[in-house]
Design an enzyme around this catalytic site. Structure first.
Site, PDB file in Angstrom:
ATOM      1  N   TYR A 189       1.626   8.455  -9.154  1.00  0.00           N
ATOM      2  CA  TYR A 189       0.760   7.280  -9.117  1.00  0.00           C
ATOM      3  C   TYR A 189      -0.212   7.397 -10.293  1.00  0.00           C
ATOM      4  CZ  TYR A 189       2.266   5.825  -4.434  1.00  0.00           C
ATOM      5  OH  TYR A 189       3.000   5.386  -3.359  1.00  0.00           O
ATOM      6  N   HIS A 221       8.266   1.606  -9.709  1.00  0.00           N
ATOM      7  CA  HIS A 221       8.526   1.228  -8.319  1.00  0.00           C
ATOM      8  C   HIS A 221       7.621   0.116  -7.844  1.00  0.00           C
ATOM      9  CE1 HIS A 221       8.769   1.645  -3.909  1.00  0.00           C
ATOM     10  NE2 HIS A 221      10.004   2.037  -4.171  1.00  0.00           N
ATOM     11  N   HIS A 222       6.330   0.273  -8.022  1.00  0.00           N
ATOM     12  CA  HIS A 222       5.425  -0.834  -7.723  1.00  0.00           C
ATOM     13  C   HIS A 222       4.152  -0.725  -8.547  1.00  0.00           C
ATOM     14  CE1 HIS A 222       3.360   1.746  -4.555  1.00  0.00           C
ATOM     15  NE2 HIS A 222       2.333   1.169  -5.118  1.00  0.00           N
ATOM     16  N   HIS A 294       3.135   2.981  -9.691  1.00  0.00           N
ATOM     17  CA  HIS A 294       3.884   4.007  -8.953  1.00  0.00           C
ATOM     18  C   HIS A 294       5.232   4.205  -9.643  1.00  0.00           C
ATOM     19  CE1 HIS A 294       6.305   5.056  -5.044  1.00  0.00           C
ATOM     20  NE2 HIS A 294       6.246   6.062  -5.885  1.00  0.00           N
ATOM     21  N   HIS A 373       0.084  -3.123   5.574  1.00  0.00           N
ATOM     22  CA  HIS A 373      -0.374  -1.850   5.007  1.00  0.00           C
ATOM     23  C   HIS A 373      -0.568  -0.797   6.096  1.00  0.00           C
ATOM     24  CE1 HIS A 373      -2.499   0.943   2.362  1.00  0.00           C
ATOM     25  NE2 HIS A 373      -3.431   1.052   3.295  1.00  0.00           N
ATOM     26  N   HIS A 375      -0.479   3.920   6.179  1.00  0.00           N
ATOM     27  CA  HIS A 375      -0.290   5.126   5.376  1.00  0.00           C
ATOM     28  C   HIS A 375       1.071   5.726   5.721  1.00  0.00           C
ATOM     29  CE1 HIS A 375      -4.840   5.611   4.307  1.00  0.00           C
ATOM     30  NE2 HIS A 375      -4.239   4.647   3.654  1.00  0.00           N
ATOM     31  N   MET A 448      -3.834   3.865   8.840  1.00  0.00           N
ATOM     32  CA  MET A 448      -4.353   2.502   8.859  1.00  0.00           C
ATOM     33  C   MET A 448      -3.304   1.586   9.472  1.00  0.00           C
ATOM     34  SD  MET A 448      -6.172   2.005   5.136  1.00  0.00           S
ATOM     35  CE  MET A 448      -7.607   2.975   4.660  1.00  0.00           C
TER      36      MET A 448
END
Length: 550
Positions: A189, A221-222, A294, A373, A375, A448
């Site tokens: 990242y 990837h993103h 990422h 979202h 984790h 989360m």
């Protein structure tokens, strides 16, 4: 890619690319696979729950020793062995070789009613693949785990929305990585602080899209761009992401939280409804942003230098509404936990009717996009929509959610949320590989459960989330002390007491029941952090309005 709307690079080494079109009218998907492999190689592409090549659905292509071509609907068992599917539900349209590329075109239905075929939906799809040298007379019994294999994540069933055209006065700017030398490790990242164009007057972002270096399509990837709040400058930074649990909450980087744009592999441009735009510029608008890229590099390649990013389209002609982003789900608090060793454990966060009744305008708001979202333990996420005690169609759902693929997804149809509606965000988490309790919180090893909804017109409600009330939680602790002789010490705090509990199945079920039936505390927060004047504590009676007839 000609003739196909969507594409994703599966494997850079073999130039294995998947292209596809979605046809909602007859609920089918047409695919094209291209690859550059020697004639004595064979390969398969398919789908599985979370990227495994075991218990997967494959379409396999090979040439036998007499050079006859074969395309076969196959599946793997829990040991990775290939089997021919009795129901052949992949339909070959064309097969050819062109400029050294093998090209296959075929189609299949969303749902073939075959237990060995993967059910295609509009959540995350893990596209799996393998390649191998050889000209087998049959692929039956081959162990895919022993072959070169991998996967990519995409949203396969893209929404069929009518997108507005761009205004004539639109202009663009790019936020891109600064020629990052991609490390030869699987996951990186990268963070980069940069600036937006300085605008004296407010304008509207109306579209954004990923701009990916062609040679890096298989490893980027993103990407996300976060707006940094506050009027003070943000110190320059270009380097690896600072882990959430190690970041100084008072640092400049901690100010960069608000999502401006997000792209993920296979994603199409995000185009806002013609009546709404995302505000940018004007007095006191911070022009600092944080770019996060990422890189997913499963084959540990080196030598890649990347300047990918996101392109934003802006118009000075303001639209009717500002769009806004609202957080739904669970508070970031250690009051909510997931016991260890659980295959699936569900947590629920509520945006209650009292909050929307007070905060939303008479005609409500319109949700047009959503970003789910969690984790690392998140496996499934969805948001229910409840009106007057009845459950309406869901806002969004991802049955094969991955925390490594968190794109903003445009909904097939905008969803109108009226004053007095309730929104329930639920997450299924898996902690089979954890020995200790997983607490709610900000760290990546904590959890989360959130849905960032994109909507218009923008209102002053920014956070609508819940957690179990303190009284209910401590009543649970007291019960465990009396009935199970657990070492509960109230003054030691929540984490100590949760960690003192032996997480036997009966205690896990009890905690689940307590979470589902106990009073909750609410965050019904305005944009400045102050709460709307609704009670922050709701008794069990409040839950009666969520009872949904079945």
């Amino acid at each position: 890619m000609e003739g196909y709307k969507y594409h994703v690079m599966l494997d850079m080494k073999s130039k294995l690319m998947l292209c596809w079109n979605v046809f909602y009218e007859n609920k089918t998907v047409s695919f094209r696979i291209t690859c550059q492999l020697p004639p004595d190689y064979w390969f398969g592409v398919g789908f599985s729950g979370y990227g495994e090549v075991t218990n997967a659905d494959f379409v396999v292509f090979w040439n036998d020793p007499v050079k006859t071509h074969h395309l076969q609907d196959s599946w793997t068992d829990d040991k990775g062995a290939l089997h021919s599917d009795k129901s052949q539900d992949y339909y070959l349209n064309k097969a050819r070789t062109e400029h050294g590329l093998s090209i296959l075109e075929f189609s299949r239905p969303f749902d073939s009613c075959d237990d060995h075929d993967y059910l295609l939906d509009n959540g995350t799809t893990h596209v799996v693949y393998f390649t191998s040298k050889g000209t087998p007379s049959s692929c039956i019994g081959k162990d895919v785990r022993q072959l070169r294999h991998g996967f990519q994540r995409v949203q396969l069933l893209k929404p069929d929305v009518n997108l507005p055209s761009l205004p004539s006065d639109v202009w663009t700017f790019d936020i891109t990585a600064p020629k990052v030398h991609v490390p030869g490790v699987e996951t990186t990242y990268w963070w980069y602080i940069t600036t937006l164009p300085k605008l004296n007057h407010k304008q509207h972002i109306v579209r954004y899209e990923g701009i990916i270096q062609k040679e890096n399509e298989g490893i980027v990837h993103h990407i996300e761009v976060f707006h940094c709040f506050g009027n003070n400058p943000v110190k320059p930074y270009s380097g690896p992401k600072v882990p959430e649990g190690k970041m100084d909450p008072n640092s400049d980087l901690a100010r960069c939280k608000n999502v401006m744009g997000a792209w993920a592999m296979g994603a199409e441009p995000i185009i806002y409804p013609e009546e709404a735009g995302s505000p940018i510029g004007g007095k006191d608008f911070s022009h600092y942003v944080l770019l996060e890229v990422h890189f997913h590099n499963p084959h540990l390649q080196t030598g890649h230098v990347d300047s990918s990013g996101i392109r934003f389209y802006v118009t000075p002609t303001l639209r009717q509404y500002d769009m806004g982003i609202m957080e739904l789900g669970l508070e970031y608090t250690d009051k909510m936990v997931i016991p260890p060793g659980e295959d699936r454990f569900t947590l629920s966060g509520y945006c209650i009717a009292d909050c929307t009744q007070m905060a939303l305008p008479k005609d409500g708001i319109n949700i047009f996009a959503s970003q789910l979202h969690t984790h690392l333990t998140g496996k499934r996420v969805w948001t229910k929509h409840v009106r007057n005690g009845l459950e309406l169609p869901e806002v969004n759902r991802d049955n094969h959610y991955s925390p490594h693929f968190q794109e903003v997804r445009v909904l097939r149809r905008p969803i109108n949320i009226l004053p007095g509606d309730a929104l329930i965000t639920e997450c299924e988490d898996s902690t089979v590989d954890r020995r200790n309790v997983t607490f709610g919180g900000f760290s990546i090893t904590e959890e989360m459960c959130v849905n960032y909804i994109h909507y218009y017109p923008k209102v002053n409600l920014e956070v609508c989330k819940s957690s179990i009330s303190y009284d209910s939680l401590y009543n649970f602790f007291y019960f465990m002390k009396r009935m199970e002789s657990v070492d509960i010490v109230i003054n030691e705090g929540i984490k100590y007491n949760y960690n003192s509990i032996p997480w036997l199945p009966i205690n896990v079920h009890l905690l689940d029941y307590v979470y589902q039936t106990s009073p909750i505390s609410m965050q019904c927060n305005q944009s400045d952090g102050h709460r709307f004047p609704v009670s922050s504590f709701f008794t069990t009676y409040t839950f009666n309005m969520f009872t949904i007839p079945r």
